[in-house]
Motif scaffolding. Structure first.
Motif, PDB file in Angstrom:
ATOM      1  N   THR A  73       0.976  -1.016   0.219  1.00 37.02           N
ATOM      2  CA  THR A  73       0.376  -0.269   0.201  1.00 37.02           C
ATOM      3  C   THR A  73       0.340   1.171  -0.130  1.00 37.02           C
ATOM      4  OG1 THR A  73      -1.753  -1.151   1.292  1.00 37.02           O
ATOM      5  CG2 THR A  73      -2.095   0.796   1.110  1.00 37.02           C
ATOM      6  N   LYS A  74       0.796   2.257  -1.005  1.00 36.81           N
ATOM      7  CA  LYS A  74       0.945   3.419  -0.809  1.00 36.81           C
ATOM      8  C   LYS A  74       1.428   4.787   0.336  1.00 36.81           C
ATOM      9  CE  LYS A  74       1.289   4.566  -5.627  1.00 36.81           C
ATOM     10  NZ  LYS A  74       1.005   5.705  -6.579  1.00 36.81           N
ATOM     11  N   PRO A  75       2.271   5.241   0.231  1.00 32.24           N
ATOM     12  CA  PRO A  75       2.413   5.204   2.152  1.00 32.24           C
ATOM     13  C   PRO A  75       0.981   7.023   2.113  1.00 32.24           C
ATOM     14  CG  PRO A  75       4.280   6.013   1.128  1.00 32.24           C
ATOM     15  CD  PRO A  75       3.542   5.339   0.754  1.00 32.24           C
ATOM     16  N   THR A  76      -0.159   6.839   3.067  1.00 31.21           N
ATOM     17  CA  THR A  76      -0.799   8.489   2.948  1.00 31.21           C
ATOM     18  C   THR A  76      -0.517   9.013   4.265  1.00 31.21           C
ATOM     19  OG1 THR A  76      -1.849   7.029   5.026  1.00 31.21           O
ATOM     20  CG2 THR A  76      -2.353   6.348   2.637  1.00 31.21           C
ATOM     21  N   ARG A  77       0.936   9.130   4.953  1.00 33.27           N
ATOM     22  CA  ARG A  77       1.198  10.250   5.664  1.00 33.27           C
ATOM     23  C   ARG A  77       2.511  10.021   6.173  1.00 33.27           C
ATOM     24  NH1 ARG A  77      -0.733   7.932  10.627  1.00 33.27           N
ATOM     25  NH2 ARG A  77       0.544   9.876  11.398  1.00 33.27           N
ATOM     26  N   TYR A  78       3.186  11.167   5.923  1.00 36.48           N
ATOM     27  CA  TYR A  78       4.678  12.022   5.826  1.00 36.48           C
ATOM     28  C   TYR A  78       5.347  10.408   7.081  1.00 36.48           C
ATOM     29  CZ  TYR A  78       4.122  15.906   3.629  1.00 36.48           C
ATOM     30  OH  TYR A  78       4.331  17.019   2.400  1.00 36.48           O
ATOM     31  N   ALA A  79       6.741  10.325   6.785  1.00 40.78           N
ATOM     32  CA  ALA A  79       7.017   9.320   7.359  1.00 40.78           C
ATOM     33  C   ALA A  79       7.865   9.924   8.830  1.00 40.78           C
ATOM     34  CB  ALA A  79       8.670   8.575   6.863  1.00 40.78           C
ATOM     35  N   ALA A  80       7.823   9.328  10.083  1.00 41.34           N
ATOM     36  CA  ALA A  80       8.050   9.583  11.326  1.00 41.34           C
ATOM     37  C   ALA A  80       9.081  11.125  11.183  1.00 41.34           C
ATOM     38  CB  ALA A  80       8.303   8.807  12.833  1.00 41.34           C
ATOM     39  N   THR A  81      10.453  10.644  10.835  1.00 41.24           N
ATOM     40  CA  THR A  81      11.495  11.769  10.222  1.00 41.24           C
ATOM     41  C   THR A  81      10.674  12.968  10.039  1.00 41.24           C
ATOM     42  OG1 THR A  81      13.183  10.090  10.578  1.00 41.24           O
ATOM     43  CG2 THR A  81      13.608  12.094  10.041  1.00 41.24           C
ATOM     44  N   THR A  82      10.311  12.483   9.114  1.00 38.52           N
ATOM     45  CA  THR A  82       9.731  14.176   8.489  1.00 38.52           C
ATOM     46  C   THR A  82       8.548  14.585   9.092  1.00 38.52           C
ATOM     47  OG1 THR A  82       9.131  13.176   6.504  1.00 38.52           O
ATOM     48  CG2 THR A  82       8.433  14.735   6.562  1.00 38.52           C
ATOM     49  N   ARG A  83       7.814  14.671  10.332  1.00 35.70           N
ATOM     50  CA  ARG A  83       6.997  14.585  10.694  1.00 35.70           C
ATOM     51  C   ARG A  83       7.099  15.172  11.910  1.00 35.70           C
ATOM     52  NH1 ARG A  83       3.515  10.105  13.361  1.00 35.70           N
ATOM     53  NH2 ARG A  83       4.991   9.039  11.159  1.00 35.70           N
ATOM     54  N   ARG A  89      14.158  15.001   2.188  1.00 37.03           N
ATOM     55  CA  ARG A  89      12.549  15.413   1.291  1.00 37.03           C
ATOM     56  C   ARG A  89      13.911  15.035   0.051  1.00 37.03           C
ATOM     57  NH1 ARG A  89       8.659  16.811  -1.458  1.00 37.03           N
ATOM     58  NH2 ARG A  89       6.744  18.196  -0.933  1.00 37.03           N
ATOM     59  N   ALA A  90      14.431  15.300  -0.140  1.00 36.49           N
ATOM     60  CA  ALA A  90      14.920  15.314  -1.509  1.00 36.49           C
ATOM     61  C   ALA A  90      14.818  13.180  -1.671  1.00 36.49           C
ATOM     62  CB  ALA A  90      16.647  15.484  -1.923  1.00 36.49           C
ATOM     63  N   ARG A  91      15.285  12.949  -0.560  1.00 35.61           N
ATOM     64  CA  ARG A  91      15.014  11.041  -0.900  1.00 35.61           C
ATOM     65  C   ARG A  91      13.819  10.295  -0.246  1.00 35.61           C
ATOM     66  NH1 ARG A  91      20.911   9.783   0.622  1.00 35.61           N
ATOM     67  NH2 ARG A  91      21.858  11.659   0.361  1.00 35.61           N
ATOM     68  N   ASN A  92      12.997  11.427   0.276  1.00 37.76           N
ATOM     69  CA  ASN A  92      11.477  10.736   0.599  1.00 37.76           C
ATOM     70  C   ASN A  92      10.366  11.661   0.267  1.00 37.76           C
ATOM     71  OD1 ASN A  92      12.152   8.481   2.847  1.00 37.76           O
ATOM     72  ND2 ASN A  92      13.845  10.134   2.892  1.00 37.76           N
ATOM     73  N   PRO A  93       9.533  11.955  -0.847  1.00 45.71           N
ATOM     74  CA  PRO A  93       8.963  12.812  -1.572  1.00 45.71           C
ATOM     75  C   PRO A  93       7.774  12.708  -0.768  1.00 45.71           C
ATOM     76  CG  PRO A  93       9.590  11.193  -3.305  1.00 45.71           C
ATOM     77  CD  PRO A  93      10.748  10.761  -1.429  1.00 45.71           C
ATOM     78  N   ALA A  94       6.956  13.593  -0.513  1.00 45.76           N
ATOM     79  CA  ALA A  94       6.268  13.302   0.256  1.00 45.76           C
ATOM     80  C   ALA A  94       4.414  12.396  -0.187  1.00 45.76           C
ATOM     81  CB  ALA A  94       4.938  14.802   0.087  1.00 45.76           C
ATOM     82  N   PRO A  95       4.296  11.814   0.241  1.00 50.29           N
ATOM     83  CA  PRO A  95       2.713  11.820  -0.270  1.00 50.29           C
ATOM     84  C   PRO A  95       1.766  12.196  -0.895  1.00 50.29           C
ATOM     85  CG  PRO A  95       2.729  11.357   2.343  1.00 50.29           C
ATOM     86  CD  PRO A  95       4.118  12.058   2.279  1.00 50.29           C
ATOM     87  N   PRO A  96       1.397  10.765  -1.444  1.00 46.59           N
ATOM     88  CA  PRO A  96       0.204  12.009  -3.306  1.00 46.59           C
ATOM     89  C   PRO A  96      -0.972  11.916  -1.364  1.00 46.59           C
ATOM     90  CG  PRO A  96       0.269   8.860  -3.172  1.00 46.59           C
ATOM     91  CD  PRO A  96       1.431   9.523  -1.745  1.00 46.59           C
ATOM     92  N   LEU A  97      -1.515  13.471  -2.083  1.00 41.21           N
ATOM     93  CA  LEU A  97      -2.574  14.299  -1.753  1.00 41.21           C
ATOM     94  C   LEU A  97      -3.782  13.020  -1.387  1.00 41.21           C
ATOM     95  CD1 LEU A  97      -1.715  17.548  -1.700  1.00 41.21           C
ATOM     96  CD2 LEU A  97      -2.396  16.541   0.193  1.00 41.21           C
ATOM     97  N   PRO A  98      -4.694  13.168  -0.549  1.00 36.19           N
ATOM     98  CA  PRO A  98      -5.989  12.450  -0.955  1.00 36.19           C
ATOM     99  C   PRO A  98      -6.983  12.899  -2.284  1.00 36.19           C
ATOM    100  CG  PRO A  98      -6.050  13.499   1.627  1.00 36.19           C
ATOM    101  CD  PRO A  98      -4.897  13.610   0.880  1.00 36.19           C
ATOM    102  N   ASP A  99      -7.138  11.880  -2.752  1.00 33.63           N
ATOM    103  CA  ASP A  99      -8.269  12.614  -4.437  1.00 33.63           C
ATOM    104  C   ASP A  99      -8.619  13.612  -3.912  1.00 33.63           C
ATOM    105  OD1 ASP A  99      -6.881  10.441  -5.552  1.00 33.63           O
ATOM    106  OD2 ASP A  99      -7.920   9.004  -5.607  1.00 33.63           O
TER     107      ASP A  99
END
Ligand code: HEM
Ligand code: HEM
Length: 187
Positions: free
Chosen positions: A6-16, A71-81
């Motif tokens: 499943t694609k991630p729906t939230r930012y990684a813990a490090t990002t948050r 962020r360059a290595r961990n792009p933002a997860p896709p936004l909800p539709d």
């Protein structure tokens, strides 16, 4: 529950974690910057506020650079539709502008202090030399940039917080991408 496919729906813990540490630091650094310039403060209090502001600002700079590298290595997860493409585009531009303004603020503050011949205690303690020449005109220009860019930063932060709270109110899943600050949280 998410599966590994499943694609991630939230930012990684490090990002948050980085988002909320930087957010709290910036929200403290701005009023400290304004208060430390007011008339009528005792010398000790003014000095303490200056030390907190300058060194806190340098830590913000380091964290923003770290965040951009991450962020360059961990792009933002896709936004909800449910988020319209134009709104997603505006949010993307606003986030880019926030990063840019944080860099402008921290770098202009650094140049203003170093070109003016003043200390940055944390950097002096580790023996880091000043990276800009001593120059009153450079210090004055950097002071102007610092004092002017803050209006754009404050305006953008207010708009950003309003947008974040609006997502929280609508419960559309966008706020939960960045909250809670630490740990896995609800997925
Ligand atoms: C000084 C304070 C703040 C700064 C500088 C800041 C900056 C940012 C930046 C640059 C991003 C983009 C992350 C990325 O994709 O790389 C972001 C995302 C986000 N921020 Fe903040 N933020 C601040 C405070 C807040 C506050 C107080 C809230 C809550 C109301 C908030 C809510 C959010 C949300 C919901 C996202 C995710 C948006 C999305 O998924 O597209 N932020 N923030
Ligand atoms: C993102 C980081 C920073 C933010 C948001 C910030 C914000 C501010 C604000 C709002 C003021 C008050 C401006 C005014 O009322 O004219 C200020 C003043 C000041 N800041 Fe920062 N600052 C940051 C980083 C830094 C850094 C890294 C340094 C130095 C190492 C620094 C040094 C100063 C100095 C010396 C002043 C007084 C300017 C003067 O001489 O009038 N700041 N800052």
């Amino acid at each position: 529950m998410t599966s590994s496919t499943t694609k991630p729906t939230r930012y990684a813990a490090t990002t948050r974690a980085l988002h909320w540490i930087v957010a709290l630091m910036v929200l403290a650094t701005i009023p400290v910057g304004v208060i430390m310039l007011q008339d009528g403060l005792s010398r000790d209090l003014r000095n303490t506020l200056f030390i907190l502001h300058k060194n806190g600002g340098v830590i913000i700079l380091l964290l923003v650079v770290l965040r951009l590298g991450w962020r360059a290595r961990n792009p933002a997860p896709p936004l909800p539709d449910s988020v319209p493409p134009l709104q997603a585009r505006i949010a993307h531009l606003a986030h880019g502008a926030l990063y840019a303004l944080l860099l402008v603020m921290a770098l202009s503050g650094y140049v203003r202090v170093r070109a003016g011949g003043f200390p940055v205690e944390m950097l002096d303690a580790i023996g880091m030399p000043g990276l800009v020449p001593r120059s009153d005109s450079l210090a004055e220009t950097a002071k102007w940039v610092h004092a002017t860019a803050r209006f754009a930063l404050v305006a953008l932060i207010l708009a950003h917080i309003a947008a974040g709270l609006n997502h929280l109110r609508k419960r559309d899943g966008v706020f939960e991408r960045i909250w809670p600050p630490f740990g896995r949280g609800r997925v």
